[in-house]
Enzyme design. Structure first.
Site, PDB file in Angstrom:
ATOM      1  N   THR A 184       9.065  -9.405  -3.775  1.00  0.00           N
ATOM      2  CA  THR A 184       8.457  -8.242  -3.100  1.00  0.00           C
ATOM      3  C   THR A 184       8.230  -8.445  -1.542  1.00  0.00           C
ATOM      4  O   THR A 184       8.584  -9.553  -1.044  1.00  0.00           O
ATOM      5  CB  THR A 184       6.985  -7.979  -3.418  1.00  0.00           C
ATOM      6  OG1 THR A 184       6.159  -9.169  -3.199  1.00  0.00           O
ATOM      7  CG2 THR A 184       6.706  -7.712  -5.045  1.00  0.00           C
ATOM      8  N   GLU A 329       7.391  -4.664  -8.981  1.00  0.00           N
ATOM      9  CA  GLU A 329       6.701  -5.232 -10.130  1.00  0.00           C
ATOM     10  C   GLU A 329       6.746  -4.486 -11.388  1.00  0.00           C
ATOM     11  O   GLU A 329       6.330  -5.038 -12.314  1.00  0.00           O
ATOM     12  CB  GLU A 329       5.204  -5.258  -9.894  1.00  0.00           C
ATOM     13  CG  GLU A 329       4.691  -6.589  -9.011  1.00  0.00           C
ATOM     14  CD  GLU A 329       5.142  -6.012  -7.503  1.00  0.00           C
ATOM     15  OE1 GLU A 329       5.641  -5.286  -7.041  1.00  0.00           O
ATOM     16  OE2 GLU A 329       4.535  -6.772  -6.417  1.00  0.00           O
ATOM     17  N   LYS A 438      -9.849   4.672   7.371  1.00  0.00           N
ATOM     18  CA  LYS A 438     -11.567   5.122   7.131  1.00  0.00           C
ATOM     19  C   LYS A 438     -12.221   5.566   8.226  1.00  0.00           C
ATOM     20  O   LYS A 438     -12.222   4.894   9.334  1.00  0.00           O
ATOM     21  CB  LYS A 438     -12.132   3.684   6.911  1.00  0.00           C
ATOM     22  CG  LYS A 438     -11.624   2.973   5.285  1.00  0.00           C
ATOM     23  CD  LYS A 438     -12.217   2.066   4.465  1.00  0.00           C
ATOM     24  CE  LYS A 438     -13.345   1.092   5.530  1.00  0.00           C
ATOM     25  NZ  LYS A 438     -14.068   0.429   4.767  1.00  0.00           N
ATOM     26  N   TRP A 443     -12.528   8.360   3.719  1.00  0.00           N
ATOM     27  CA  TRP A 443     -11.152   8.106   3.550  1.00  0.00           C
ATOM     28  C   TRP A 443     -10.332   9.376   3.974  1.00  0.00           C
ATOM     29  O   TRP A 443     -10.583  10.422   3.719  1.00  0.00           O
ATOM     30  CB  TRP A 443     -10.763   7.916   2.379  1.00  0.00           C
ATOM     31  CG  TRP A 443     -11.231   6.330   1.905  1.00  0.00           C
ATOM     32  CD1 TRP A 443     -12.097   5.562   2.559  1.00  0.00           C
ATOM     33  CD2 TRP A 443     -10.869   5.709   0.716  1.00  0.00           C
ATOM     34  NE1 TRP A 443     -12.206   4.475   1.702  1.00  0.00           N
ATOM     35  CE2 TRP A 443     -11.676   4.459   0.603  1.00  0.00           C
ATOM     36  CE3 TRP A 443     -10.003   6.132  -0.225  1.00  0.00           C
ATOM     37  CZ2 TRP A 443     -11.163   3.373  -0.223  1.00  0.00           C
ATOM     38  CZ3 TRP A 443      -9.584   5.129  -1.399  1.00  0.00           C
ATOM     39  CH2 TRP A 443     -10.383   3.697  -1.193  1.00  0.00           C
TER      40      TRP A 443
HETATM   41  P1  ADP Z   1       7.173  -3.618  -1.695  1.00  0.00           P
HETATM   42  O1  ADP Z   1       7.773  -4.998  -1.827  1.00  0.00           O
HETATM   43  O2  ADP Z   1       6.968  -3.124  -0.288  1.00  0.00           O
HETATM   44  O3  ADP Z   1       5.734  -3.583  -2.496  1.00  0.00           O
HETATM   45  P2  ADP Z   1       8.166  -1.882  -3.424  1.00  0.00           P
HETATM   46  O4  ADP Z   1       9.499  -0.962  -3.448  1.00  0.00           O
HETATM   47  O5  ADP Z   1       7.895  -2.561  -4.835  1.00  0.00           O
HETATM   48  O6  ADP Z   1       8.298  -2.709  -2.346  1.00  0.00           O
HETATM   49  O7  ADP Z   1       7.210  -0.900  -3.064  1.00  0.00           O
HETATM   50  C1  ADP Z   1       6.157  -0.399  -4.029  1.00  0.00           C
HETATM   51  C2  ADP Z   1       5.261   0.330  -3.253  1.00  0.00           C
HETATM   52  O8  ADP Z   1       5.817   1.394  -2.635  1.00  0.00           O
HETATM   53  C3  ADP Z   1       4.368   1.382  -4.396  1.00  0.00           C
HETATM   54  O9  ADP Z   1       3.089   0.276  -4.623  1.00  0.00           O
HETATM   55  C4  ADP Z   1       3.870   2.377  -3.533  1.00  0.00           C
HETATM   56  O10 ADP Z   1       2.705   1.910  -2.266  1.00  0.00           O
HETATM   57  C5  ADP Z   1       5.194   2.600  -2.700  1.00  0.00           C
HETATM   58  N1  ADP Z   1       5.734   3.880  -3.481  1.00  0.00           N
HETATM   59  C6  ADP Z   1       6.644   3.694  -4.197  1.00  0.00           C
HETATM   60  N2  ADP Z   1       6.962   4.919  -4.569  1.00  0.00           N
HETATM   61  C7  ADP Z   1       6.359   6.036  -4.057  1.00  0.00           C
HETATM   62  C8  ADP Z   1       6.274   7.263  -4.089  1.00  0.00           C
HETATM   63  N3  ADP Z   1       6.863   8.037  -4.755  1.00  0.00           N
HETATM   64  N4  ADP Z   1       5.062   7.786  -3.522  1.00  0.00           N
HETATM   65  C9  ADP Z   1       4.207   6.989  -2.647  1.00  0.00           C
HETATM   66  N5  ADP Z   1       4.303   5.587  -2.510  1.00  0.00           N
HETATM   67  C10 ADP Z   1       5.487   5.242  -3.227  1.00  0.00           C
END
Ligand code: ADP
Length: 770
Positions: A184, A329, A438, A443
């Site tokens: 990640t 994940e 915030k 929020w």
């Molecule tokens: P990172 O390593 O940055 O977590 P990921 O590609 O696994 O990379 O990112 C996952 C995160 O990306 C999610 O937990 C969410 O916050 C964001 N995300 C993924 N798809 C969407 C979506 N369609 N809309 C909003 N946020 C998204």
């Protein structure tokens, strides 16, 4: 009793076996890193991947060894993948957009034994090789003609493939064997490895093949713009061969013009990428009056899809957008916004509201929302909380136990996203927990504002961050990258937002920037923006009252009940980078990413810049000619949710006060219904001959009016408590309590004035004479 079906381990080499057997002639087309378009087939990919396996075995790679790839989406990269996984080694996808020191950390943590790399990244690998002691070989994904001379220790992919024996026995191991490793991006703490198994990849492939999920078909031509190093290209390098779809791999060129060229020349019908890529394509199409002739569907995920993109594709080019959510994940697909029967029956504009949500869970994914106390929250479309997920292709623990136990007592993983679920089961991300703004104890969704702002005709990209404010803790700041050649004023953008968001969500300032930096996975890098804007002071906040350092230390947001914690002391943002080699480096401006550091080859020079390069980013706010934004949050203004849940507006409340108010109003409600309950119980008891009429009825009727009076007083006090503890959160309950008490008392007064003889009122009216 056990079932009696065949034991057929779900291992991923079977996917390419299947593609060879049943779709062997289907094309895989790549824009090679060297330049030309290269055509191959699934049968050829299969044969060459088996040779890769043999080459790896000859180089000493054993099952379980980690073998990394640092490469663009190409046919060679797919051959390396299946070659690695087919012999039970672990394919570790490295993200080339990481900084060199992050890359070294990850390679060392994974203990990679061999790295396949594109020519693009060879210099940076060679430069950092001394810092990667576990790496025994570097294999360059190129042919002898392009293989750089005088690179000791680097091997040529095509030479290896040619020299390797063609026959290889694949598989034969347990389906729970590790197949892939992806780190990640490490937005908090060290990067953590997600270790996929063959079984989890296989199940993810089966699920995503569903027509209500990604739904690609044998007749499709699929262009995965989303890189294989970003959460496995959302599984498309598995699902495309699984269904026999033609694959078009874009190589290093992800800019609008290059993507458009491939879409048209290869007859692409289906594509997938993050919103920024699609925004670049739309910008290109509009600027060049380009046409889309074969593309039917695009999947957009990785960050929230702005409405303007969905409308742009639908109305201008007839392309359907499916919004999807997921994370490294979750393998990565977690939800997709394909309509159910009820939504499909709605008109297109209503359906659009659901398309903008992140969607519903496919089979194999379980979702839940919880508050800070781990209490399940309702699926009402507006209550928002922490999003948790479980399923057979969701992470159970990180590689080498990094981060400790990551599942809750029910086996759910906390995504770090804040979301709502509606009655259709559609999930909507409100924000990343760390990005939510915030303001005044309530929020504000940064995502929602930036998505609307990005829809302004002059905007190419928009980002919203929270900036420290002496009175409201944080207030939103909108950063806009304008389309080339455009000029705009702050007022234009604020006027554009007006009526689309609650007034108190209105950004306190608008800053026009040269570029909005994207992170390693192509998403807006808010951490970097916050860092770059750390000295910025809002026009609504006197400079002296707004310590810049606090910008880099946003307090950890509380979930659901939006009550602010006391101001955070330490610099959380800096601490979160503690995986970097030394503390001093944490606060240094970041070095250029690998892609920019690499001397561009003739193929990668200008074209890849939009997707990868970071360009100057002035921290100077644009001067504003017009009046300042009026200072919200205005009390009593209720957020008008667009499609996301908007928390109610309100004043700052301390957690202690809120808890007291909650308890008080519960007690007041009991007091309010007591008089009616007393009278009711007394009459019922008499009717059922359970109570002695004179004694109990008199007692009840004597006491009820006094209790009613007390309850009115309690109710009035309840309103005062609500006012102090967070009026907009508690006013409804306070009013309800007061209304019940007043109604009871009113009934008594009316009964007494109009019916003194009435049996129920008489005893109360003349208690002393009875
Ligand atoms: P990172 O390593 O940055 O977590 P990921 O590609 O696994 O990379 O990112 C996952 C995160 O990306 C999610 O937990 C969410 O916050 C964001 N995300 C993924 N798809 C969407 C979506 N369609 N809309 C909003 N946020 C998204």
């Amino acid at each position: 009793m056990q079932g009696l079906m065949q034991d057929w381990p779900l291992t991923v080499e079977k996917i390419i076996d299947h593609a060879k057997a049943w779709h062997g002639g289907r094309e895989v087309v790549s824009r090679s890193v060297e330049g030309p378009i290269v055509r191959t087939t699934y049968a050829q990919i299969h044969a060459r991947a088996q040779r890769v396996s043999n080459a790896l075995l000859a180089l000493g790679v054993q099952p379980g060894d980690r073998v990394a790839t640092l490469a663009w989406n190409t046919g060679r990269h797919i051959e390396a993948w299946y070659g690695i996984m087919g012999i039970g080694a672990v394919c570790h996808t490295l993200n080339p957009r990481l900084f060199a020191e992050q890359l070294c950390y990850i390679v060392n943590h994974a203990e990679d034994k061999l790295i396949f790399t594109d020519l693009t990244f060879l210099p940076v690998l060679l430069e950092n090789r001394p810092k990667m002691p576990t790496v025994q070989h570097i294999v360059v994904l190129t042919d002898p003609d392009h293989m750089p001379k005088d690179v000791p220790g680097a091997l040529c992919f095509e030479t290896l493939v040619e020299q390797a024996s063609p026959d290889c026995v694949w598989g034969g191991f347990d389906e729970n064997t590790a197949a892939g490793l992806c780190y990640t991006s490490g937005t908090t703490g060290n990067p953590k490895g997600v270790l996929y198994s063959h079984r989890s990849n296989f199940l993810h492939t089966l699920v995503t093949m569903g027509s209500d999920v990604l739904g690609i078909r044998a007749t499709d031509t699929v262009l995965p713009v989303v890189p294989m190093f970003h959460a496995n290209a959302w599984g498309l390098a598995f699902s495309a061969p699984a269904v026999g779809a033609k694959l078009v791999m874009p190589g290093a060129k992800l800019d609008g013009a290059s993507v458009h060229e491939l879409l048209e020349t290869e007859g692409v019908t289906y594509s997938a990428a993050v919103p920024t890529v699609w925004q670049m394509l739309l910008t290109h199409l509009r600027a060049t009056n380009g046409k889309i002739t074969t593309l039917k569907r695009v999947v957009i995920g990785g960050s929230a899809v702005p409405e303007a993109i969905v409308r742009g594709f639908r109305d201008e080019y007839g392309v359907d957008v499916t919004h999807a959510w997921g994370m490294t994940e979750t393998s990565p697909l977690g939800t997709q916004a394909t309509p159910n029967a009820a939504i499909a029956a709605m008109d297109p504009e209503q359906q659009l509201q659901f398309k903008l949500k992140q969607g519903r869970a496919p089979l194999g994914i379980q979702l839940k929302l919880v508050d800070d106390d781990e209490k399940d929250l309702p699926r009402d479309g507006h209550t928002f909380g922490r999003l948790k997920v479980s399923g057979p292709f969701v992470v159970g623990e990180y590689f080498k136990g990094e981060g400790g136990k990551i599942l809750d007592a029910d086996g759910y993983f906390d995504t770090g996203d804040v979301a709502t679920l509606d009655e259709h089961g559609f999930m909507q991300i409100t924000d990343r927990a760390k990005d939510v703004i915030k303001s005044g104890g309530e929020w504000i969704s940064s995502i929602e504002i930036e998505n609307i702002a990005a829809g302004h005709p002059k905007a190419e990209l928009a980002a919203v961050i929270g900036v420290v404010h002496p009175k409201w803790d944080e207030r939103p700041l909108l950063l806009v990258k304008l389309n080339a050649g455009e000029t705009a004023t702050k007022e234009e953008f604020l006027a554009f937002l007006e009526g689309k968001i609650a007034k108190w969500w209105t950004p306190d300032d608008v800053v026009f920037v040269d570029d909005i930096p994207l992170g390693a996975t192509g998403k807006i890098d808010k951490k970097l923006i916050r860092d770059r804007m750390k000295d910025y002071v809002l026009p609504t906040a006197p400079a002296a009252a707004a310590p810049a350092v606090a910008l880099a230390a946003p307090p950890e947001p509380k979930i659901y009940a939006p009550e602010p914690e006391p101001p955070a002391g330490p610099n959380l943002e800096a601490e979160s980078l503690d995986w970097t080699p030394n503390a001093a480096q944490r606060i240094e401006p970041k070095p250029e990413p690998l892609v920019a550091a690499f001397p561009a080859t003739s193929e990668t020079k200008a074209e890849e810049a939009p997707a990868d390069a970071e360009v100057p980013f002035p921290a100077e706010p644009a001067t504003s000619a017009g009046p300042e934004t009026e200072l919200p949050p205005a009390e009593g203004v209720i957020a008008q949710p667009m499609f996301a849940a908007a928390p109610p507006a309100g004043r700052k409340a301390s957690p202690g006060r809120a808890r007291f108010a909650d308890l008080y109003l519960k007690l007041a409600a009991i007091v309010a219904i007591t008089p009616a309950a007393m009278v009711g119980v007394a009459f019922l008891g008499v009717q059922l001959n359970l109570l002695d009429r004179p004694a109990f009825v008199r007692l009840a009727l004597d006491l009820a009016p006094q209790v009613a009076l007390i309850s009115v007083a309690t109710g009035i006090a309840g309103l005062a408590v609500a006012l102090v503890a967070g009026f907009n959160r508690f006013w409804l309950r306070g009013l309800l309590v007061l209304a019940i008490s007043a109604a009871t008392l009113g009934a008594y007064v009316v009964a007494r004035s109009t019916g003194a003889q009435a049996p129920a009122a008489a005893p109360v009216a003349q208690p002393a004479s009875r």
